[in-house]
Design an enzyme around this catalytic site. Sequence first.
Site, PDB file in Angstrom:
ATOM      1  N   ASN A   1       0.855  -1.178   0.000  1.00 32.21           N
ATOM      2  CA  ASN A   1       0.000   0.000   0.000  1.00 32.21           C
ATOM      3  C   ASN A   1       0.895   1.233   0.000  1.00 32.21           C
ATOM      4  O   ASN A   1       1.745   1.397   0.874  1.00 32.21           O
ATOM      5  CB  ASN A   1      -0.912   0.008   1.236  1.00 32.21           C
ATOM      6  CG  ASN A   1      -1.824   1.225   1.249  1.00 32.21           C
ATOM      7  OD1 ASN A   1      -1.384   2.345   1.438  1.00 32.21           O
ATOM      8  ND2 ASN A   1      -3.107   0.991   1.037  1.00 32.21           N
TER       9      ASN A   1
ATOM     10  N   SER B   1      -4.822  -0.139  -3.178  1.00 34.07           N
ATOM     11  CA  SER B   1      -5.176   1.220  -2.808  1.00 34.07           C
ATOM     12  C   SER B   1      -6.453   1.135  -1.977  1.00 34.07           C
ATOM     13  O   SER B   1      -7.401   0.450  -2.342  1.00 34.07           O
ATOM     14  CB  SER B   1      -5.382   2.083  -4.047  1.00 34.07           C
ATOM     15  OG  SER B   1      -5.388   3.446  -3.668  1.00 34.07           O
ATOM     16  N   GLU B   2      -6.450   1.815  -0.825  1.00 35.91           N
ATOM     17  CA  GLU B   2      -7.484   1.552   0.182  1.00 35.91           C
ATOM     18  C   GLU B   2      -8.877   1.989  -0.236  1.00 35.91           C
ATOM     19  O   GLU B   2      -9.863   1.607   0.405  1.00 35.91           O
ATOM     20  CB  GLU B   2      -7.091   2.185   1.526  1.00 35.91           C
ATOM     21  CG  GLU B   2      -7.021   3.693   1.548  1.00 35.91           C
ATOM     22  CD  GLU B   2      -5.625   4.217   1.288  1.00 35.91           C
ATOM     23  OE1 GLU B   2      -4.825   3.508   0.629  1.00 35.91           O
ATOM     24  OE2 GLU B   2      -5.322   5.342   1.726  1.00 35.91           O
ATOM     25  N   ASN B   3      -8.983   2.744  -1.328  1.00 33.24           N
ATOM     26  CA  ASN B   3     -10.329   3.081  -1.792  1.00 33.24           C
ATOM     27  C   ASN B   3     -11.005   1.925  -2.518  1.00 33.24           C
ATOM     28  O   ASN B   3     -12.182   2.034  -2.869  1.00 33.24           O
ATOM     29  CB  ASN B   3     -10.288   4.310  -2.705  1.00 33.24           C
ATOM     30  CG  ASN B   3      -9.446   4.100  -3.935  1.00 33.24           C
ATOM     31  OD1 ASN B   3      -8.316   3.636  -3.823  1.00 33.24           O
ATOM     32  ND2 ASN B   3      -9.965   4.404  -5.100  1.00 33.24           N
TER      33      ASN B   3
ATOM     34  N   SER C   1     -11.639  -3.626   1.963  1.00 32.68           N
ATOM     35  CA  SER C   1     -10.319  -3.052   1.749  1.00 32.68           C
ATOM     36  C   SER C   1      -9.546  -2.958   3.062  1.00 32.68           C
ATOM     37  O   SER C   1      -8.362  -3.300   3.138  1.00 32.68           O
ATOM     38  CB  SER C   1     -10.463  -1.660   1.129  1.00 32.68           C
ATOM     39  OG  SER C   1      -9.199  -1.097   0.889  1.00 32.68           O
TER      40      SER C   1
END
Lengths: 217, 217, 232, 232
Positions: free
Chosen positions: B22, B45-47, B87
């Site tokens: 990440n 990607s945390e979205n 996520s």
Amino acid sequence: MLDKTSIAKRIAQEIKNGFYVNLGIGIPTLVANYIREDIEVEFQSENGVLGMGPFPFEGEEDADIINAGKQTITALPGASFFDSALSFSMIRGKHVDLTILGAMEVAENGDIANWKIPGKMVKGMGGAMDLVASAENIIVAMMHTNKAGESKLLKKCSLPLTGVGCVKKIVTNLAFLEIVEGGFKLVERAPGVSVETIRKATEGNLIITGEVPEMKI
Amino acid sequence: MLDKTSIAKRIAQEIKNGFYVNLGIGIPTLVANYIREDIEVEFQSENGVLGMGPFPFEGEEDADIINAGKQTITALPGASFFDSALSFSMIRGKHVDLTILGAMEVAENGDIANWKIPGKMVKGMGGAMDLVASAENIIVAMMHTNKAGESKLLKKCSLPLTGVGCVKKIVTNLAFLEIVEGGFKLVERAPGVSVETIRKATEGNLIITGEVPEMKI
Amino acid sequence: MNKKVKNASVALEGVTHNMTLMLGGFGLCGIPENAISELVNKEIGGLTCISNNAGVDDFGLGLLLKKHQIKKMIASYVGENNEFERQMLSGELEVDLIPQGTLAELCRAAQSGFPAIFTPAGYGTEIAEGKEVREFDGKMYVLEHAFKADFAFVKAWKGDSAGNLIFKGTAKNFNFNMCGAANITVAEVEELVPLGELHPNEIHVPGIFVQRIFQGTDYEKRIEQRTTRKKE
Amino acid sequence: MNKKVKNASVALEGVTHNMTLMLGGFGLCGIPENAISELVNKEIGGLTCISNNAGVDDFGLGLLLKKHQIKKMIASYVGENNEFERQMLSGELEVDLIPQGTLAELCRAAQSGFPAIFTPAGYGTEIAEGKEVREFDGKMYVLEHAFKADFAFVKAWKGDSAGNLIFKGTAKNFNFNMCGAANITVAEVEELVPLGELHPNEIHVPGIFVQRIFQGTDYEKRIEQRTTRKKE
């Protein structure tokens, strides 16, 4: 006196337009057959299907499409499949409007026992404990007495509990009852069944207010 | 002394075959450009994307495919999209192997501050607090000192914390350091930078054991 | 990220006696048939198995029970298996029955890094005995701790070498929640497709939750209750 | 189960001043554009908004901020909005910043009937001040309580009259977790398809979590950071 089919028919009358309903194994499963045709209802099965349809035509069974009773089923248009956690999100999150399940005992405070007979039968609770702990609208479908003729509507459950204070309505072969403050309120008698018969078959406190009408099936 | 690109290049050397990584906004984003070609790495990607690819070709941008920095991106073969809870299941559940992020301050015990300057800047922590609280392998990419020339490697953070005792490695324009019992262990010097320069720029306890090699970029 | 292994035998490397395993499926729907067969072949014993059900006498986890490879079973419903009942009542088998929704969520908690959950299921019953209970907004909840397991065996319909999975029908069940819930997750699929063939919008399990994947063979996909209706 | 309503105006019936609303999207990706426009049109004020971001000055939740319709904002990152910063620093706007993973999970908790969660995010920071903390297996966690909201507004790619939803790309984000997390969930979709057209294996949100659905109009789908590369 009602047979299993008639119990299912009476319960079906409690289902309102737009309800999402979870049906337990046994009599509750029969309820699906008697929904009024002018209302829309969707059936949820906790193994991961919403919009459950009838059994498949012979030869069209799919091992990957079953209900919580492990029976082969079909999916109606608009159905969806999902994982077990999301399935219980529907149940715990109060998105399922009505739960109909069987019971071995119900107590006058709404306690229910239906998963275990110590030393005799230990099949497990499956999804029943989640269902009764979360549903705000639970109808129990069962015989009023057990095979030995003993009441299943008790002051206090003798078997290990599935949930506490959760049952709201009960439909038996003898009557339609509601759990209220103080006990089982007799709402309707099964056709041809006297109040006295019901009173004798009910160990828990039976509350009778005025004339008790006969059910219309 | 390293520029931002060189910091990214040095960090890229820490990425191992098979890592899920990440990347935070800023210098960390640059790291993706310098991964060894003989290893396989996937970027999360945390979205809600795993298997993030490069920016799209001009005219092929899709408003529905962005990274956590809100930049238009592409998805590589084998990529997947998912919801925010899943996520962070990846992050909190320690499935992401490495987190690279920027910082305003790091303390010698591994505390990090990078989300707020009281009264001045309040943009929010985004996913940073989840990332630092869960990742077992965190590399901070930052300048060794702030614009006023003050050390960002401190005995104790002065800004509100993002997480406690979580940073493991730091790559700055001056050095590669590891957080160990007692302080910042100087592992490598940036090319042409003396130990003395690093010592002066480090407020927290700097631990030097033997000869400190120069980084190879 | 190539996680493809040749077969069940390779996929089970590192599975040893006395481990805790998670096994996906509901009844016989979506069970990891190849992994179970291989556990039988390898004669790995003393197992603690976390699975919603325990198979039937001659299929699914019933195959492991018959060989006495299971020491402890953690399940929600075990009513379809006579040998199970016999071993339990005779004390040969330890059994921990827990509510189905709790079972699913404790897998998810392990997958998602949550140490424990508060659930209403089982409050006031013997399930809650000895457990912490707590009131929130006038309702009582039981504190239940996330599972810890060595291996998770799941079965999907399609998968790719990156470990991405897609399920079919109600076979998603616990297979979804167990991915990433153990130290190592092994997925077996009916069809291993080339990377990029699964659409990223349609992937159920992102590959990050899966460490090994193989294409299974000889799926029986037995039906437990074959219910049909006649064409009119 | 027909949940289809004609347009945003009908879909917002019952939304009144001082309610708590959830709004899906990450940045400007997947925001419920039609619902936001309608909130502006209806001039509903005193709102508490739960949303990962607060839009930009002239789009998304920025439109509500400009009209001072938001009393309190619960978000994880608000860095793209100058008007937001101005209102916050001047004290016109209450702000509760919480970690992004916590935000997502507190939506899921509301959706799933969990009263609270234990998360490691924010332990030892000002986020945990005044909150219960607890150790599990040597690691510290913060107790965070599930959101309660009156309406959730989400945006999906495709949907049907039963409320089933499918998302595209990273627009799934918080839209998935907010479905069913409020008393009433309103979904707007780019395309409302006939019942049965969405394959049951591919549905992301089962319709049970959605109370109203409509096909939105005039989607701008603005890109916040247009980053590209040149073809070689």
